[in-house]
Design a protein around this motif. Structure first.
Motif, PDB file in Angstrom:
ATOM      1  N   TRP A 348      19.454  27.522  46.940  1.00  0.00           N
ATOM      2  CA  TRP A 348      17.810  27.314  46.323  1.00  0.00           C
ATOM      3  C   TRP A 348      17.563  29.144  45.924  1.00  0.00           C
ATOM      4  CZ3 TRP A 348      15.458  22.898  46.916  1.00  0.00           C
ATOM      5  CH2 TRP A 348      15.847  22.115  47.045  1.00  0.00           C
ATOM      6  N   GLU A 349      18.424  30.191  46.204  1.00  0.00           N
ATOM      7  CA  GLU A 349      17.585  31.043  46.071  1.00  0.00           C
ATOM      8  C   GLU A 349      18.500  31.605  44.454  1.00  0.00           C
ATOM      9  OE1 GLU A 349      18.628  34.345  49.096  1.00  0.00           O
ATOM     10  OE2 GLU A 349      16.992  33.151  50.168  1.00  0.00           O
ATOM     11  N   GLU A 350      19.798  30.823  44.302  1.00  0.00           N
ATOM     12  CA  GLU A 350      20.278  30.912  42.872  1.00  0.00           C
ATOM     13  C   GLU A 350      19.400  29.984  41.841  1.00  0.00           C
ATOM     14  OE1 GLU A 350      22.497  32.888  42.190  1.00  0.00           O
ATOM     15  OE2 GLU A 350      24.015  33.400  45.062  1.00  0.00           O
ATOM     16  N   MET A 351      19.289  28.889  42.604  1.00  0.00           N
ATOM     17  CA  MET A 351      18.140  28.563  40.713  1.00  0.00           C
ATOM     18  C   MET A 351      17.206  29.193  40.908  1.00  0.00           C
ATOM     19  SD  MET A 351      17.990  24.660  42.383  1.00  0.00           S
ATOM     20  CE  MET A 351      17.922  23.945  44.583  1.00  0.00           C
ATOM     21  N   ASP A 352      16.555  30.007  41.544  1.00  0.00           N
ATOM     22  CA  ASP A 352      14.919  30.850  41.758  1.00  0.00           C
ATOM     23  C   ASP A 352      15.561  32.107  40.757  1.00  0.00           C
ATOM     24  OD1 ASP A 352      12.608  30.860  42.737  1.00  0.00           O
ATOM     25  OD2 ASP A 352      13.661  33.114  43.598  1.00  0.00           O
ATOM     26  N   PHE A 407       8.481  18.761  51.305  1.00  0.00           N
ATOM     27  CA  PHE A 407       7.793  19.510  51.026  1.00  0.00           C
ATOM     28  C   PHE A 407       6.055  19.938  50.882  1.00  0.00           C
ATOM     29  CE2 PHE A 407       7.353  19.112  46.174  1.00  0.00           C
ATOM     30  CZ  PHE A 407       8.124  19.376  45.505  1.00  0.00           C
ATOM     31  N   ASP A 408       6.014  19.996  52.182  1.00  0.00           N
ATOM     32  CA  ASP A 408       4.602  19.581  52.802  1.00  0.00           C
ATOM     33  C   ASP A 408       4.424  21.537  53.769  1.00  0.00           C
ATOM     34  OD1 ASP A 408       5.756  19.849  54.950  1.00  0.00           O
ATOM     35  OD2 ASP A 408       3.704  18.018  55.910  1.00  0.00           O
ATOM     36  N   ASP A 409       5.267  22.042  53.654  1.00  0.00           N
ATOM     37  CA  ASP A 409       5.781  23.542  54.556  1.00  0.00           C
ATOM     38  C   ASP A 409       4.524  24.094  53.559  1.00  0.00           C
ATOM     39  OD1 ASP A 409       6.296  25.090  56.277  1.00  0.00           O
ATOM     40  OD2 ASP A 409       8.482  25.351  55.359  1.00  0.00           O
ATOM     41  N   LEU A 410       3.702  25.888  54.855  1.00  0.00           N
ATOM     42  CA  LEU A 410       2.637  25.961  53.648  1.00  0.00           C
ATOM     43  C   LEU A 410       3.017  26.594  52.378  1.00  0.00           C
ATOM     44  CD1 LEU A 410       1.390  28.633  57.185  1.00  0.00           C
ATOM     45  CD2 LEU A 410       0.283  27.140  55.454  1.00  0.00           C
ATOM     46  N   HIS A 411       4.655  27.418  52.360  1.00  0.00           N
ATOM     47  CA  HIS A 411       4.164  27.805  50.781  1.00  0.00           C
ATOM     48  C   HIS A 411       5.056  26.846  50.159  1.00  0.00           C
ATOM     49  CE1 HIS A 411       8.265  27.295  53.678  1.00  0.00           C
ATOM     50  NE2 HIS A 411       9.389  27.035  51.887  1.00  0.00           N
ATOM     51  N   SER A 420       9.543  22.641  39.486  1.00  0.00           N
ATOM     52  CA  SER A 420       9.134  23.777  40.179  1.00  0.00           C
ATOM     53  C   SER A 420       8.701  24.180  41.112  1.00  0.00           C
ATOM     54  CB  SER A 420       7.484  24.216  39.215  1.00  0.00           C
ATOM     55  OG  SER A 420       6.550  25.166  39.777  1.00  0.00           O
ATOM     56  N   HIS A 421       8.712  23.563  41.981  1.00  0.00           N
ATOM     57  CA  HIS A 421       8.766  23.577  43.528  1.00  0.00           C
ATOM     58  C   HIS A 421       9.545  23.597  43.941  1.00  0.00           C
ATOM     59  CE1 HIS A 421       4.355  24.516  44.672  1.00  0.00           C
ATOM     60  NE2 HIS A 421       4.743  23.370  45.365  1.00  0.00           N
ATOM     61  N   LEU A 422      10.788  22.425  43.477  1.00  0.00           N
ATOM     62  CA  LEU A 422      12.472  22.931  44.131  1.00  0.00           C
ATOM     63  C   LEU A 422      12.195  24.584  44.451  1.00  0.00           C
ATOM     64  CD1 LEU A 422      13.028  19.232  42.870  1.00  0.00           C
ATOM     65  CD2 LEU A 422      12.736  19.957  45.375  1.00  0.00           C
ATOM     66  N   VAL A 423      12.538  25.216  42.216  1.00  0.00           N
ATOM     67  CA  VAL A 423      13.364  26.044  41.935  1.00  0.00           C
ATOM     68  C   VAL A 423      12.103  26.890  42.203  1.00  0.00           C
ATOM     69  CG1 VAL A 423      13.666  27.302  40.621  1.00  0.00           C
ATOM     70  CG2 VAL A 423      14.529  24.896  40.341  1.00  0.00           C
ATOM     71  N   TYR A 424      10.694  26.743  42.434  1.00  0.00           N
ATOM     72  CA  TYR A 424      10.261  28.219  42.741  1.00  0.00           C
ATOM     73  C   TYR A 424       9.291  29.263  44.032  1.00  0.00           C
ATOM     74  CZ  TYR A 424      10.228  28.595  37.931  1.00  0.00           C
ATOM     75  OH  TYR A 424      11.136  28.960  36.380  1.00  0.00           O
ATOM     76  N   ALA A 425       9.542  27.131  44.772  1.00  0.00           N
ATOM     77  CA  ALA A 425       8.642  27.683  46.122  1.00  0.00           C
ATOM     78  C   ALA A 425       9.689  27.274  47.532  1.00  0.00           C
ATOM     79  CB  ALA A 425       7.591  26.344  45.806  1.00  0.00           C
ATOM     80  N   THR A 426      10.767  26.364  47.290  1.00  0.00           N
ATOM     81  CA  THR A 426      11.451  25.703  48.345  1.00  0.00           C
ATOM     82  C   THR A 426      12.631  26.168  48.456  1.00  0.00           C
ATOM     83  OG1 THR A 426      10.868  22.934  47.629  1.00  0.00           O
ATOM     84  CG2 THR A 426      12.475  23.285  48.862  1.00  0.00           C
TER      85      THR A 426
ATOM     86  N   GLY B 338      -0.143  37.117  42.444  1.00  0.00           N
ATOM     87  CA  GLY B 338       0.000  35.687  43.093  1.00  0.00           C
ATOM     88  C   GLY B 338       0.885  34.577  43.370  1.00  0.00           C
ATOM     89  N   ALA B 339       0.486  33.614  43.884  1.00  0.00           N
ATOM     90  CA  ALA B 339       1.255  32.926  44.427  1.00  0.00           C
ATOM     91  C   ALA B 339       1.911  32.074  42.598  1.00  0.00           C
ATOM     92  CB  ALA B 339       1.540  31.697  45.395  1.00  0.00           C
ATOM     93  N   ALA B 340       0.474  32.233  42.009  1.00  0.00           N
ATOM     94  CA  ALA B 340       0.894  31.501  40.760  1.00  0.00           C
ATOM     95  C   ALA B 340       1.898  31.360  39.373  1.00  0.00           C
ATOM     96  CB  ALA B 340      -1.080  31.462  40.185  1.00  0.00           C
ATOM     97  N   SER B 341       2.482  32.667  40.033  1.00  0.00           N
ATOM     98  CA  SER B 341       3.233  33.263  38.945  1.00  0.00           C
ATOM     99  C   SER B 341       4.209  33.788  39.459  1.00  0.00           C
ATOM    100  CB  SER B 341       2.937  35.077  38.316  1.00  0.00           C
ATOM    101  OG  SER B 341       2.010  35.704  39.551  1.00  0.00           O
ATOM    102  N   ASN B 342       4.966  33.842  40.734  1.00  0.00           N
ATOM    103  CA  ASN B 342       6.253  33.741  41.849  1.00  0.00           C
ATOM    104  C   ASN B 342       7.484  32.531  42.353  1.00  0.00           C
ATOM    105  OD1 ASN B 342       7.266  34.992  43.786  1.00  0.00           O
ATOM    106  ND2 ASN B 342       6.461  36.665  43.946  1.00  0.00           N
TER     107      ASN B 342
END
Lengths: 473, 473
Positions: A348-352, A407-411, A420-426, B338-342
């Motif tokens: 996950w960190e490698e994707m990001d 897919f519903d953790d705080l972050h 976007s969510h899989l790569v930058y947030a999950t 901001g979380a919109a750009s991270n």
């Protein structure tokens, strides 16, 4: 409506082509489909050619392979599942593919950091390996790495190390899929003291595991600067003769380019092509020192590429030309490299990192999009391992390697776009369930094939041994 | 033995200097120390000047401040604690400091990615803000961001947004520490339609919160390209008059440098110095477009710097000259933006990325060591906010902002070096307990001051509103 219609056509088509049994009784004219496992609800991010994303979807698994993939209502109609996993509110994605590891090195996680590659290798890694690496060390380190990878949703990995037979044994027992390369080089290593021994070990190893459903045994000459031309050709010959992948570090650093230039009068990739080692069986790790002409060579020979952004950054090895590789449609996947140089096995960190690194390095925020980064960790990784017909996407007939992700953790709140969510947030810890070859190896975050507390205890016993070995002369 | 002796001397010294009460009864000659909270066992990574790392340590907290810090045996001798947290096997570190956020933008997490800064701002962020940002939006987004930050061990953050009064209110209620800057600029924004209104709001806001123990209200002119020279000077005057920090984006992108060059005939930092806005109250975010001469200006004026590696990478803004900043001992901390750009508020990933990015960008794997990266997220962040006498390390007399971190997760096994493991292996979800100003705000991963399920529900309601607002003309 259109989706439902497509799903219906798919089901009808499937009833003709599929090997699944349709149970029919005189009382009921409606056929009953059977499957071993049904995953239902949730959004299926298929990574198929059309990049279908199916909300409120479902996937069936039978005999270790993926059956139906579609809308829940359509898939589950008249379906009889032996077992069901509810994935409502979750995301169902292909298992992640780690295209480059040295799995037992998890036991060396963080023994030395912030050093030059040569200093790191010669002062820390090689001595630590010389003093500690035995078959037992490899087994303990492999179980540790497997547990970390399964926790993070990795379902296939491509490895290079010593005692690879023990790695295959542990991998198979844990239910993980692996392309496992016995590493061979011109100087003595922990398992083999001569080239002849190493080649003999490798041939025996490949033949032993070749029929295993999870293991693809491979020949792994270390690098162009540690294996002679003659030996590289011999390794390639063995790979051809046994029809086994060839795994190798390639074009990793300026020092390698300089070394090959000095000894062979050309750059690494040119040299490897000239001696006939580039092939559609080759999986090349790193590929940083590659110009456009060399990328074309890799393309021509269908070479697979393992891109390891975090390891390359940490060792200041350089930045692989990934935007060009993607533009040329090369077979490029993501890897973590060994935990000694990363310091984890977290895709996950490698994707990001891949998505962000290439943006800043090229100055173009549009390169390596979230979708492309996610593709590199899934279907791209499968292509890098020359296994795109078997794994890397959620499609009928492929091996059932897939994971269910919260897919519903705080972050992750709120969400607007799946890639976007899989790569930058999950994060890795958002992986809830892992299925490999149709077998559930993690359920509700509990490992089912590995004993986490024993793994930690064994690893910590090695920690003490390693510390003592490094402080002794 | 030596450590114990030092600890003993420390306790004796403490008994003279400390404000803690020594209870003595006729029956018992041995004095009893009192404290509100004792954290005992575990390794204390102090980040004090000597960078003491105390294994099997303990920390006492009284009246919101740190009391004793030392070996467990010495600290707990004759100690009477009202409450005790067992941290055996864990690591006790200073709370992390996020030096740059736009906290309510958590509600815009992932609405637009992989775009140019200008396109991202003008086509997505500004329209989304114009249509959605109200005081209620800000409160919901702030609670979401606070919950995510506390979960990840952040105990202080420095913010720039609108309706900052509401942000201060939510921050204070959650028990979080914040340097909170009301953002003012030359065009109408959601909370203030004219510059005069914005200045009036800011003065009132600063005066209202200045005596709050958790909140440091600040004046936040947006950037040199969005605030005129006259207005920048006015904002600086307000900061001086109210003795409040000045928070500003500075030297973020080539487009900014070009704009200032065209309009003022010099580069951003030179310009800001010339008009008298560089000061020891300034906290400058990004500082990418900075040459050696400009770094010296920042040094001379004791400017604080917020380095945001992941945001800068994702928007391809560039790479800040952090190795030079560290070599010059500038006040540099880490921020998420901001979380919109991270797209998250995760300082663990910023540490890891900072250490790796500067290695590959400089070609030197020895720059930005794990210890330096960890320092940037703690005491360096405190220095960037000009609060190094109050927070950023675990030392007697500082505010009790500290966190307890698991150190035995699979991806942390085995461990050899604390800084390496904190930066390269530990993840946000390994944070177990969070204490801010002596108050426990997270215990065993449960948030005590915020309601996670309500926060998610409220955020998801805004998700629907945002999607509708973006699809309407």
């Amino acid at each position: 409506m259109k989706n439902l219609r497509i799903s219906f056509v798919f089901i009808v088509l499937f009833s003709i082509l599929s090997s699944q049994t349709a149970a029919q009784t005189p009382e009921k004219i409606v056929p009953k489909w059977n499957c071993d496992l049904l995953i239902t609800g949730g959004t299926v991010v298929t990574m198929d050619k059309d990049r279908r994303i199916i909300e409120d979807g479902a996937v069936t698994i039978t005999g270790g392979k993926i059956g139906l993939v579609g809308k829940r209502a359509a898939v589950t109609k008249n379906l009889k599942a032996k077992k069901t996993i509810d994935a409502a509110g979750k995301v169902i994605i292909p298992g992640l593919i780690n295209t480059h590891t040295h799995i037992p090195m998890s036991l060396f996680r963080g023994i030395a950091d912030d050093l030059d590659l040569q200093e790191w290798l010669t002062k820390y890694i090689f001595p630590a390996e010389g003093k500690n690496v035995t078959e037992d060390f490899v087994r303990v380190g492999t179980r540790l790495g497997l547990a970390e990878m399964i926790r993070g949703g990795t379902t296939t990995y491509c490895d290079m190390y010593y005692f690879e037979d023990a790695i295959a044994d542990e991998t198979s027992k844990a239910g993980m899929r692996g392309v496992l390369g016995e590493t061979i080089l011109d100087f003595p290593v922990p398992d083999n003291k001569t080239w002849a021994e190493a080649i003999a070990y490798t041939e025996k190893f490949v033949k032993k595991w070749q029929s295993n459903p999870l293991i693809t045994p491979a020949v792994a000459p270390h690098a162009p600067y540690t294996v002679s031309e003659e030996h590289l050709k011999e390794a390639k010959g063995l790979s051809d003769r046994l029809n086994a992948p060839l795994v190798m570090h390639l074009a990793e650093a300026q020092t390698e380019t300089d070394f090959v230039m000095e000894n062979k009068g050309m750059r690494s990739i040119e040299y490897i092509e000239k001696i006939g080692v580039l092939s559609d069986k080759l999986i090349a790790a790193h590929v940083i020192q590659a110009n456009e002409k060399e990328l074309e060579m890799l393309k021509k020979h269908n070479v697979g590429i393992a891109h390891n952004p975090q390891s390359n950054m940490k060792l200041a090895a350089g930045v692989a030309p990934v935007p060009s590789m993607l533009a040329k449609d090369l077979r490029v996947g993501l890897g973590t490299d060994g935990a000694a140089s990363n310091n984890d096995l977290n895709l996950w960190e490698e994707m990001d990192t891949a998505a962000k690194l290439h943006k800043v390095f090229s100055g173009d925020p549009k390169v390596v999009s979230a979708e492309q980064a996610f593709a590199m960790a899934t279907i791209g990784g499968a292509r890098a391992l020359h296994m795109e017909d078997k794994i890397g996407s959620i499609e009928n007939g492929k091996f059932a390697d897939l994971i269910i992700v919260d897919f519903d953790d705080l972050h992750q709140t709120p969400y607007f776009n799946f890639y976007s969510h899989l790569v930058y947030a999950t994060k890795a810890h958002n992986v809830r369930d892992v299925i490999i070859n149709g077998r559930i190896v993690m359920r509700d975050r509990a490992l089912l094939t590995l004993n986490e507390s024993v793994i930690k205890k064994d690893a910590n016993a090695y920690r003490t041994k390693i510390i003592n070995s490094l402080s002794s002369p």
